[in-house]
Design a protein around this motif. Structure first.
Motif, PDB file in Angstrom:
ATOM      1  N   SER A 351      22.643  -2.541   0.559  1.00  0.00           N
ATOM      2  CA  SER A 351      23.856  -3.247   0.979  1.00  0.00           C
ATOM      3  C   SER A 351      25.040  -2.924   0.067  1.00  0.00           C
ATOM      4  O   SER A 351      24.880  -2.410  -1.046  1.00  0.00           O
ATOM      5  N   ARG A 352      26.242  -3.241   0.528  1.00  0.00           N
ATOM      6  CA  ARG A 352      27.454  -2.966  -0.242  1.00  0.00           C
ATOM      7  C   ARG A 352      27.440  -3.677  -1.599  1.00  0.00           C
ATOM      8  O   ARG A 352      27.966  -3.167  -2.594  1.00  0.00           O
ATOM      9  N   SER A 353      26.816  -4.865  -1.646  1.00  0.00           N
ATOM     10  CA  SER A 353      26.808  -5.640  -2.893  1.00  0.00           C
ATOM     11  C   SER A 353      26.048  -4.936  -4.010  1.00  0.00           C
ATOM     12  O   SER A 353      26.203  -5.273  -5.186  1.00  0.00           O
ATOM     13  N   ARG A 354      25.226  -3.946  -3.666  1.00  0.00           N
ATOM     14  CA  ARG A 354      24.427  -3.257  -4.673  1.00  0.00           C
ATOM     15  C   ARG A 354      25.072  -1.958  -5.160  1.00  0.00           C
ATOM     16  O   ARG A 354      24.455  -1.197  -5.905  1.00  0.00           O
ATOM     17  N   THR A 355      26.326  -1.710  -4.753  1.00  0.00           N
ATOM     18  CA  THR A 355      27.013  -0.504  -5.223  1.00  0.00           C
ATOM     19  C   THR A 355      27.356  -0.596  -6.708  1.00  0.00           C
ATOM     20  O   THR A 355      27.696   0.410  -7.334  1.00  0.00           O
ATOM     21  N   VAL A 356      27.264  -1.798  -7.282  1.00  0.00           N
ATOM     22  CA  VAL A 356      27.547  -1.956  -8.717  1.00  0.00           C
ATOM     23  C   VAL A 356      26.373  -1.476  -9.566  1.00  0.00           C
ATOM     24  O   VAL A 356      26.523  -1.262 -10.773  1.00  0.00           O
ATOM     25  N   LEU A 357      25.208  -1.321  -8.937  1.00  0.00           N
ATOM     26  CA  LEU A 357      24.023  -0.877  -9.675  1.00  0.00           C
ATOM     27  C   LEU A 357      24.026   0.637  -9.803  1.00  0.00           C
ATOM     28  O   LEU A 357      24.684   1.351  -9.035  1.00  0.00           O
ATOM     29  N   HIS A 358      23.271   1.147 -10.776  1.00  0.00           N
ATOM     30  CA  HIS A 358      23.089   2.589 -10.882  1.00  0.00           C
ATOM     31  C   HIS A 358      22.375   3.088  -9.630  1.00  0.00           C
ATOM     32  O   HIS A 358      21.489   2.429  -9.095  1.00  0.00           O
ATOM     33  N   MET A 359      22.741   4.268  -9.186  1.00  0.00           N
ATOM     34  CA  MET A 359      22.128   4.830  -7.983  1.00  0.00           C
ATOM     35  C   MET A 359      20.629   5.014  -8.169  1.00  0.00           C
ATOM     36  O   MET A 359      19.844   4.837  -7.223  1.00  0.00           O
ATOM     37  N   GLU A 360      20.202   5.335  -9.389  1.00  0.00           N
ATOM     38  CA  GLU A 360      18.775   5.497  -9.656  1.00  0.00           C
ATOM     39  C   GLU A 360      18.031   4.197  -9.402  1.00  0.00           C
ATOM     40  O   GLU A 360      16.899   4.201  -8.898  1.00  0.00           O
ATOM     41  N   SER A 361      18.669   3.069  -9.734  1.00  0.00           N
ATOM     42  CA  SER A 361      18.036   1.771  -9.531  1.00  0.00           C
ATOM     43  C   SER A 361      17.923   1.443  -8.045  1.00  0.00           C
ATOM     44  O   SER A 361      16.893   0.930  -7.580  1.00  0.00           O
ATOM     45  N   VAL A 362      18.964   1.763  -7.281  1.00  0.00           N
ATOM     46  CA  VAL A 362      18.951   1.501  -5.841  1.00  0.00           C
ATOM     47  C   VAL A 362      17.864   2.335  -5.168  1.00  0.00           C
ATOM     48  O   VAL A 362      17.037   1.820  -4.407  1.00  0.00           O
ATOM     49  N   VAL A 363      17.842   3.636  -5.464  1.00  0.00           N
ATOM     50  CA  VAL A 363      16.841   4.515  -4.860  1.00  0.00           C
ATOM     51  C   VAL A 363      15.440   4.137  -5.323  1.00  0.00           C
ATOM     52  O   VAL A 363      14.481   4.172  -4.537  1.00  0.00           O
ATOM     53  N   GLY A 364      15.308   3.743  -6.583  1.00  0.00           N
ATOM     54  CA  GLY A 364      14.000   3.330  -7.088  1.00  0.00           C
ATOM     55  C   GLY A 364      13.451   2.134  -6.338  1.00  0.00           C
ATOM     56  O   GLY A 364      12.257   2.099  -5.998  1.00  0.00           O
ATOM     57  N   GLY A 365      14.316   1.145  -6.056  1.00  0.00           N
ATOM     58  CA  GLY A 365      13.879  -0.021  -5.295  1.00  0.00           C
ATOM     59  C   GLY A 365      13.475   0.337  -3.877  1.00  0.00           C
ATOM     60  O   GLY A 365      12.473  -0.161  -3.353  1.00  0.00           O
ATOM     61  N   VAL A 366      14.256   1.232  -3.256  1.00  0.00           N
ATOM     62  CA  VAL A 366      13.940   1.693  -1.904  1.00  0.00           C
ATOM     63  C   VAL A 366      12.606   2.443  -1.899  1.00  0.00           C
ATOM     64  O   VAL A 366      11.744   2.218  -1.036  1.00  0.00           O
ATOM     65  N   ASN A 367      12.419   3.326  -2.878  1.00  0.00           N
ATOM     66  CA  ASN A 367      11.187   4.120  -2.938  1.00  0.00           C
ATOM     67  C   ASN A 367       9.948   3.250  -3.111  1.00  0.00           C
ATOM     68  O   ASN A 367       8.918   3.461  -2.466  1.00  0.00           O
ATOM     69  N   THR A 368      10.033   2.263  -4.006  1.00  0.00           N
ATOM     70  CA  THR A 368       8.895   1.369  -4.241  1.00  0.00           C
ATOM     71  C   THR A 368       8.518   0.613  -2.970  1.00  0.00           C
ATOM     72  O   THR A 368       7.332   0.507  -2.615  1.00  0.00           O
ATOM     73  N   THR A 369       9.536   0.101  -2.272  1.00  0.00           N
ATOM     74  CA  THR A 369       9.297  -0.641  -1.037  1.00  0.00           C
ATOM     75  C   THR A 369       8.704   0.258   0.042  1.00  0.00           C
ATOM     76  O   THR A 369       7.749  -0.115   0.734  1.00  0.00           O
ATOM     77  N   LEU A 370       9.270   1.455   0.180  1.00  0.00           N
ATOM     78  CA  LEU A 370       8.793   2.387   1.200  1.00  0.00           C
ATOM     79  C   LEU A 370       7.356   2.816   0.965  1.00  0.00           C
ATOM     80  O   LEU A 370       6.549   2.877   1.901  1.00  0.00           O
ATOM     81  N   ARG A 371       7.025   3.128  -0.295  1.00  0.00           N
ATOM     82  CA  ARG A 371       5.659   3.593  -0.590  1.00  0.00           C
ATOM     83  C   ARG A 371       4.628   2.529  -0.222  1.00  0.00           C
ATOM     84  O   ARG A 371       3.580   2.839   0.341  1.00  0.00           O
ATOM     85  N   GLY A 372       4.927   1.294  -0.564  1.00  0.00           N
ATOM     86  CA  GLY A 372       3.995   0.222  -0.229  1.00  0.00           C
ATOM     87  C   GLY A 372       3.813   0.078   1.275  1.00  0.00           C
ATOM     88  O   GLY A 372       2.692  -0.079   1.763  1.00  0.00           O
ATOM     89  N   TRP A 373       4.910   0.159   2.016  1.00  0.00           N
ATOM     90  CA  TRP A 373       4.847   0.030   3.472  1.00  0.00           C
ATOM     91  C   TRP A 373       4.096   1.214   4.085  1.00  0.00           C
ATOM     92  O   TRP A 373       3.241   1.040   4.957  1.00  0.00           O
ATOM     93  N   VAL A 374       4.418   2.424   3.636  1.00  0.00           N
ATOM     94  CA  VAL A 374       3.787   3.629   4.179  1.00  0.00           C
ATOM     95  C   VAL A 374       2.296   3.663   3.848  1.00  0.00           C
ATOM     96  O   VAL A 374       1.473   4.068   4.677  1.00  0.00           O
ATOM     97  N   ASN A 375       1.924   3.225   2.650  1.00  0.00           N
ATOM     98  CA  ASN A 375       0.501   3.216   2.279  1.00  0.00           C
ATOM     99  C   ASN A 375      -0.326   2.406   3.271  1.00  0.00           C
ATOM    100  O   ASN A 375      -1.495   2.710   3.522  1.00  0.00           O
ATOM    101  N   TYR A 376       0.294   1.365   3.830  1.00  0.00           N
ATOM    102  CA  TYR A 376      -0.427   0.521   4.790  1.00  0.00           C
ATOM    103  C   TYR A 376      -0.294   1.033   6.222  1.00  0.00           C
ATOM    104  O   TYR A 376      -1.270   1.059   6.983  1.00  0.00           O
TER     105      TYR A 376
END
Length: 443
Positions: A351-376
Motif C-alpha cells: 500500500s501507499r502507506s508503506r512507501t516510507v519503508l525501505h524497498m527491501e523491507s517491503v519486498v521481504g514481507g511480500v516474499n515471506t507471505t508468498l512463500r508460505g501461501w505457495v508452499n500450501y
C-alpha cells in the motif's frame, strides 16, 4: 522444522507401540516424564518456533530471554511441576476476523502454560496416536491437509461423487468436559496428568476491552464445555473427542454398508458417498447427538461433485472432464476465497502507506507471505490460479514503485518490467506449473 531429540523420540516410540499392542491399557507414571528437563526444553523450543503472541501477562519470549534467561525460566517451571504448585493462568481471548465477516475467538495461554501443555502433548500424544483412525488427518504427526485432499480425490475418482460437506457448530466451544475427560482417562490412569488437563479446560477466559480493562468472559470452575482454540493441547483434545465419530464409522463398517467414505481434518470433515447421502447424513446426526455436538445447518451442504464444486481446507474440489482423455477426474485448485485472501494481503503489504519503508523491507514481507501461501497451495491443478496470483504480485510491486518515485503507470511498465522486479528487487517468483505431474487440467 525442529527435530525431536533421539532420547525423546525413543520414549515416544515405546509409548506408541505399547498403546498399539494393548488397546485397553491405561498408562500410569507419566507425570514425572512431563517434568523431565529435556522434555521441557524441547517443549520450549517448539512453542518458541510457533512464534505466538504473549498471553494475558504480556510476557514474550524476548523478555524471558532478556531477563531471567531460558534456563532459569525452565527451571522455575520444573520446580512448580515437581512441587505440585503449578496452576494454569487465565487465557487471553483474541478475536480473529474470518472471510465471511464474523470473528473467530482464540484463547491464548501464557507462555509458561504453553510450554507445559507442549510437554504434556509430547508425552501423551503417542498414546492416542496409536488409536486414531487413518481417515483423520488434522494436527497429527506425519499427516497433512494434502493427504486429506488426496483421500478425497481418490474417493471421487472411485465414484464417491455425492458429498456431504459438513460443518460443526462452534465445535471447540461445545466439547463437553465430562465426556472428554472420560475419553482421556480411558488411556491415562495418571491422576496428576488428568489434573493438568482438567486445569487447562477450566482456565478462566479473559478479554481486554477498548477501555483497557480486563473482563472475565468465560471458563472457570463452573464451566462445563469447551477447550480454548489456540491452546497447544487443544487440537489433540479435539481429535481425541471426535475420534469417537471415526471409530464408530470404522468399527461399524459404514464405508462398506453405506458406500460412504469419511475424511476428517480436525473439526472439518466430508463424507463422500456412492449410494446416496440420506443414510450417511442420518448416521452423522445420530453420532453427533450422542457426542452433544450439532451440525451448522447453514454451512452444511450436500453437493454433487460432478456438477458443482465444494471447498475444503482452502481448496475448491469438483469433477472435471479431461481435455486429453475425455474422462472425469478430481480437479483440485485453490478456492476463490484463498486466492482473494492472498491478493488482499499482498495489496496491504504494498500500500501507499508503506512507501516510507525501505524497498527491501517491503519486498521481504511480500516474499515471506508468498512463500508460505505457495508452499500450501502449489498442489493439484493450480497453474491458472498461480498465474493470477503472480500477475497480481507483479502489478502491485510495480504500482508501489511508481508511487514511491512519483511515476505514472505508463512509466512504470517501461522502468520496471517483470524481469527487473525479480533481478533488481529480489521479488519471489511464484511458480506457475501444476502441483502434481499427473494432473490433466485443461490448458
Amino acid at each position: 522444522m525442529l527435530q525431536t531429540p533421539d532420547k525423546i523420540r525413543t520414549f515416544q516410540r515405546k509409548l506408541y507401540f505399547k498403546a498399539k499392542q494393548e488397546p485397553a491399557f491405561r498408562f500410569y507414571a507419566l507425570y514425572d516424564k512431563i517434568c523431565r528437563a529435556d522434555i521441557l526444553a524441547h517443549a520450549y523450543r517448539l512453542v518458541r518456533a510457533n512464534q505466538g503472541s504473549a498471553g494475558i501477562d504480556g510476557v514474550t519470549f524476548a523478555s524471558i530471554e532478556a531477563t531471567m534467561g531460558r534456563a532459569a525460566f525452565l527451571a522455575e517451571i520444573r520446580e512448580l511441576l515437581v512441587t505440585h504448585t503449578y496452576c494454569a493462568s487465565p487465557v487471553k481471548r483474541v478475536l480473529i476476523p474470518k472471510a465471511d465477516g464474523s470473528k473467530r475467538p482464540l484463547g491464548i495461554p501464557i507462555i509458561r502454560d504453553r510450554v507445559v501443555q507442549m510437554a504434556a502433548k509430547l508425552v501423551i500424544e503417542p498414546i492416542f496416536e496409536a488409536d486414531f483412525c487413518k481417515h483423520s488427518y488434522g494436527f497429527r504427526p506425519k499427516k497433512s491437509a494434502h493427504m486429506a485432499v488426496d483421500a478425497i480425490t481418490y474417493a471421487l475418482n472411485t465414484g464417491h461423487t455425492q458429498v456431504i460437506d459438513a460443518d460443526l457448530s462452534k465445535y471447540f466451544d461445545t466439547i463437553p468436559h465430562d465426556k472428554l475427560m472420560l475419553l482421556v482417562a480411558s488411556r491415562i490412569a495418571d491422576g496428576q496428568v488428568l489434573h493438568l488437563v482438567q486445569m487447562w479446560l477450566k482456565a478462566p477466559v479473559v478479554e481486554e476491552g477498548g477501555d483497557g480493562k480486563r473482563r472475565n468472559i468465560g471458563g472457570g470452575r463452573k464451566n462445563r464445555k469447551g477447550t480454548p482454540q489456540g491452546g497447544v493441547i487443544s487440537p489433540l483434545l479435539a481429535n481425541v473427542y471426535l475420534h469417537i465419530l471415526d471409530r464408530v464409522w470404522e468399527r461399524n463398517s459404514l464405508h462398506r454398508k453405506l458406500g460412504a467414505l469419511l475424511v476428517r481434518y480436525a473439526d472439518d470433515f466430508v463424507v463422500l458417498c456412492k449410494q446416496g447421502t440420506d443414510q450417511p447424513m442420518q448416521a452423522i446426526r445420530v453420532i453427533l447427538s450422542r457426542l452433544e455436538l450439532t451440525l451448522n445447518e447453514t454451512k452444511t451442504h450436500v453437493v454433487d461433485a460432478i456438477s458443482e464444486k465444494f471447498d475444503f481446507l482452502g481448496y475448491a474440489i469438483r469433477m472435471e472432464k479431461s481435455g486429453r482423455t475425455g474422462r472425469l477426474y478430481a480437479h483440485v485448485q485453490p478456492a476463490r476465497k484463498s486466492i482473494q485472501k492472498i491478493k488482499d494481503r499482498i495489496t496491504a503489504l504494498t500500500s501507499r502507506s508503506r512507501t516510507v519503508l525501505h524497498m527491501e523491507s517491503v519486498v521481504g514481507g511480500v516474499n515471506t507471505t508468498l512463500r508460505g501461501w505457495v508452499n500450501y497451495f502449489h498442489y493439484g491443478n493450480c497453474s491458472r490460479c498461480l498465474e493470477k496470483v503472480r500477475a497480481h504480485v507483479e502489478q502491485r510491486i510495480r504500482t508501489h514503485l511508481c508511487k514511491r518515485h512519483g511515476q505514472t503507470r505508463y512509466e512504470g511498465y517501461h522502468e520496471y518490467p517483470n524481469h527487473v522486479l525479480y533481478s533488481r528487487y529480489g521479488l519471489y517468483k511464484v511458480p506457475t506449473s501444476a502441483g502434481w505431474t499427473k494432473a490433466h487440467a485443461l490448458k
